[in-house]
Design a protein around this motif. Structure first.
Motif, mmCIF file in Angstrom:
data_model
loop_
_atom_site.group_PDB
_atom_site.id
_atom_site.type_symbol
_atom_site.label_atom_id
_atom_site.label_comp_id
_atom_site.label_asym_id
_atom_site.label_seq_id
_atom_site.Cartn_x
_atom_site.Cartn_y
_atom_site.Cartn_z
ATOM 1 N N ILE A 48 0.830 -1.208 0.000
ATOM 2 C CA ILE A 48 0.000 0.000 0.000
ATOM 3 C C ILE A 48 0.860 1.252 0.000
ATOM 4 O O ILE A 48 0.643 2.187 -0.774
ATOM 5 C CB ILE A 48 -0.942 0.006 1.230
ATOM 6 N N THR A 49 1.879 1.275 0.888
ATOM 7 C CA THR A 49 2.745 2.456 0.980
ATOM 8 C C THR A 49 3.441 2.698 -0.357
ATOM 9 O O THR A 49 3.511 3.831 -0.843
ATOM 10 C CB THR A 49 3.785 2.273 2.103
ATOM 11 N N GLY A 50 3.923 1.609 -0.974
ATOM 12 C CA GLY A 50 4.603 1.726 -2.265
ATOM 13 C C GLY A 50 3.670 2.227 -3.355
ATOM 14 O O GLY A 50 4.020 3.110 -4.140
ATOM 15 N N ALA A 51 2.456 1.673 -3.360
ATOM 16 C CA ALA A 51 1.473 2.071 -4.380
ATOM 17 C C ALA A 51 1.101 3.543 -4.213
ATOM 18 O O ALA A 51 1.043 4.296 -5.192
ATOM 19 C CB ALA A 51 0.233 1.192 -4.270
ATOM 20 N N ALA A 52 0.887 3.963 -2.963
ATOM 21 C CA ALA A 52 0.541 5.369 -2.705
ATOM 22 C C ALA A 52 1.667 6.282 -3.170
ATOM 23 O O ALA A 52 1.434 7.332 -3.782
ATOM 24 C CB ALA A 52 0.264 5.575 -1.219
ATOM 25 N N GLY A 53 2.900 5.860 -2.909
ATOM 26 C CA GLY A 53 4.060 6.646 -3.327
ATOM 27 C C GLY A 53 4.147 6.759 -4.844
ATOM 28 O O GLY A 53 4.457 7.821 -5.395
ATOM 29 N N LEU A 54 3.864 5.652 -5.519
ATOM 30 C CA LEU A 54 3.911 5.642 -6.994
ATOM 31 C C LEU A 54 2.829 6.543 -7.578
ATOM 32 O O LEU A 54 3.075 7.307 -8.511
ATOM 33 C CB LEU A 54 3.694 4.216 -7.521
ATOM 34 N N ILE A 55 1.608 6.423 -7.039
ATOM 35 C CA ILE A 55 0.477 7.154 -7.622
ATOM 36 C C ILE A 55 0.528 8.634 -7.246
ATOM 37 O O ILE A 55 0.384 9.508 -8.091
ATOM 38 C CB ILE A 55 -0.868 6.539 -7.154
ATOM 39 N N TRP A 56 0.765 8.913 -5.942
ATOM 40 C CA TRP A 56 0.643 10.300 -5.466
ATOM 41 C C TRP A 56 1.987 10.936 -5.106
ATOM 42 O O TRP A 56 1.999 12.020 -4.526
ATOM 43 C CB TRP A 56 -0.287 10.359 -4.257
ATOM 44 N N THR A 57 3.098 10.262 -5.389
ATOM 45 C CA THR A 57 4.464 10.684 -5.021
ATOM 46 C C THR A 57 4.674 10.680 -3.503
ATOM 47 O O THR A 57 3.727 10.544 -2.742
ATOM 48 C CB THR A 57 4.828 12.111 -5.534
ATOM 49 N N TYR A 58 5.933 10.848 -3.098
ATOM 50 C CA TYR A 58 6.246 10.822 -1.663
ATOM 51 C C TYR A 58 6.269 12.225 -1.058
ATOM 52 O O TYR A 58 6.664 12.418 0.073
ATOM 53 C CB TYR A 58 7.592 10.115 -1.432
ATOM 54 N N ASN A 59 5.866 13.227 -1.847
ATOM 55 C CA ASN A 59 5.843 14.586 -1.321
ATOM 56 C C ASN A 59 4.646 14.778 -0.398
ATOM 57 O O ASN A 59 3.655 14.078 -0.514
ATOM 58 C CB ASN A 59 5.757 15.604 -2.464
ATOM 59 N N TYR A 60 4.771 15.768 0.469
ATOM 60 C CA TYR A 60 3.638 16.103 1.337
ATOM 61 C C TYR A 60 2.574 16.847 0.526
ATOM 62 O O TYR A 60 2.888 17.786 -0.186
ATOM 63 C CB TYR A 60 4.101 16.976 2.507
ATOM 64 N N ILE A 61 1.327 16.386 0.621
ATOM 65 C CA ILE A 61 0.225 17.035 -0.086
ATOM 66 C C ILE A 61 -0.702 17.641 0.966
ATOM 67 O O ILE A 61 -1.127 16.945 1.887
ATOM 68 C CB ILE A 61 -0.590 16.001 -0.913
#
Length: 305
Positions: free
Chosen positions: A116-129
């Protein structure tokens, strides 16, 4: 100095109640899954973050029409999608491991967290939104010398309301009885006509909804980032163990206590300070595990031979 110490003390308690509420939401989600399935879901924090991403994305579509409507639709969307996600995870992933080795199930949830963490990072990047919310993270109002942040108050009241709802659900509804029956003894629940499969899906779904609300509240304060719940999970697990795995209210009380004690110790105990604050829940944890392994509010498990 007396007054200012007292003010600081009250301030720390109020902030602790807010942070503790987030630990509590996550801890209650863990208790919910544990009650229904007997296992600890390590992916609970990851699922919470993913739900908040659903919310921010949906809000983004509606916000151009009306910002406030965007926030509301985002929250509703996150809740609905998180419920579905919880149900799907239970049905298509955890169900595969049912009746198998509990260790394998736990490893599966840890794998799910990584995924999940990896997928979220891929889709929404690791930047703070930034997460769009009804008020600014910094907004506060004063009562005398004490500043109460709107976020703290909202968080605390939201989690209180959720606890009440959960308690009512478990105690007073057919669904709640079904969930408890499955938790206590799923084979005999099945024999008495409870649809065990659907109950498990609902249990995971509800746990995911609790996580979603926690995720949105945290994102509203510190912005959204895939790993933002990693530290929270540790506290939530500590709260679950200290409060007792079978006591939702005990768990919430433990979560608030951990957060408040951590704040107070970090400020008033000279050698702990800000850096050693994290040790507080662990010290509590060891004390509880030594003297009351079932948790302060937990029931002793009696095994009949």
């Amino acid at each position: 100095a007396e007054m200012s110490n007292f003010t600081t003390f009250i301030q720390l308690i109020i902030d602790g109640l807010a942070t503790g509420s987030i630990y509590a939401a996550l801890a209650l989600a863990i208790v919910l899954v544990n009650q229904a399935t007997g296992l600890v879901n390590f992916a609970q924090g990851g699922m919470a973050v993913l739900s908040a991403y659903f919310g921010v994305t949906i809000a983004g579509f509606v916000a151009p029409v009306n910002p406030i409507l965007g926030i509301i639709v985002g929250i509703i969307g996150a809740i609905v999608l998180s419920f579905l996600m919880g149900a799907v995870v239970e049905r298509f992933l955890m169900r595969r491991f049912m009746g198998g080795d509990p260790d394998t199930q736990v490893v599966a949830t840890i794998g799910l967290l990584t995924l999940i963490t990896g997928a979220a990072g891929l889709i929404w990047t690791y930047n703070y939104i930034p997460y769009p919310f009804f008020f600014n993270a910094g907004e506060s109002f004063r009562i005398g010398d004490i500043a109460i942040s709107v976020w703290s108050l909202t968080t605390f009241l939201t989690i209180l309301a959720l606890m009440g709802l959960l308690q009512a659900l478990f105690r007073g509804t057919k669904l709640g009885l079904g969930l408890r029956a499955v938790a206590d003894n799923s084979p005999s629940a099945a024999l008495s006509g409870v649809k065990v499969g659907s109950m498990l899906m609902v249990g995971w779904g509800l746990a995911a909804v609790l996580g979603a609300i926690a995720g949105i509240l945290v994102a509203a304060k510190i912005q959204l980032q895939p790993g933002m719940f990693d530290a929270f999970l540790v506290y939530a697990l500590a709260a679950v163990i200290i409060g007792g795995l079978d006591s939702p209210i005990g768990t919430a009380i433990a979560a608030w206590s951990i957060a408040i004690l951590e704040n107070l110790a970090g400020t008033f105990v000279p050698w702990i300070g800000h850096d050693l604050k994290i040790a507080v829940p662990f010290i509590l944890l060891f004390i509880v595990l030594i003297f009351r392994p079932q948790g302060i509010f937990g029931r002793k498990v009696v095994v009949r031979v």
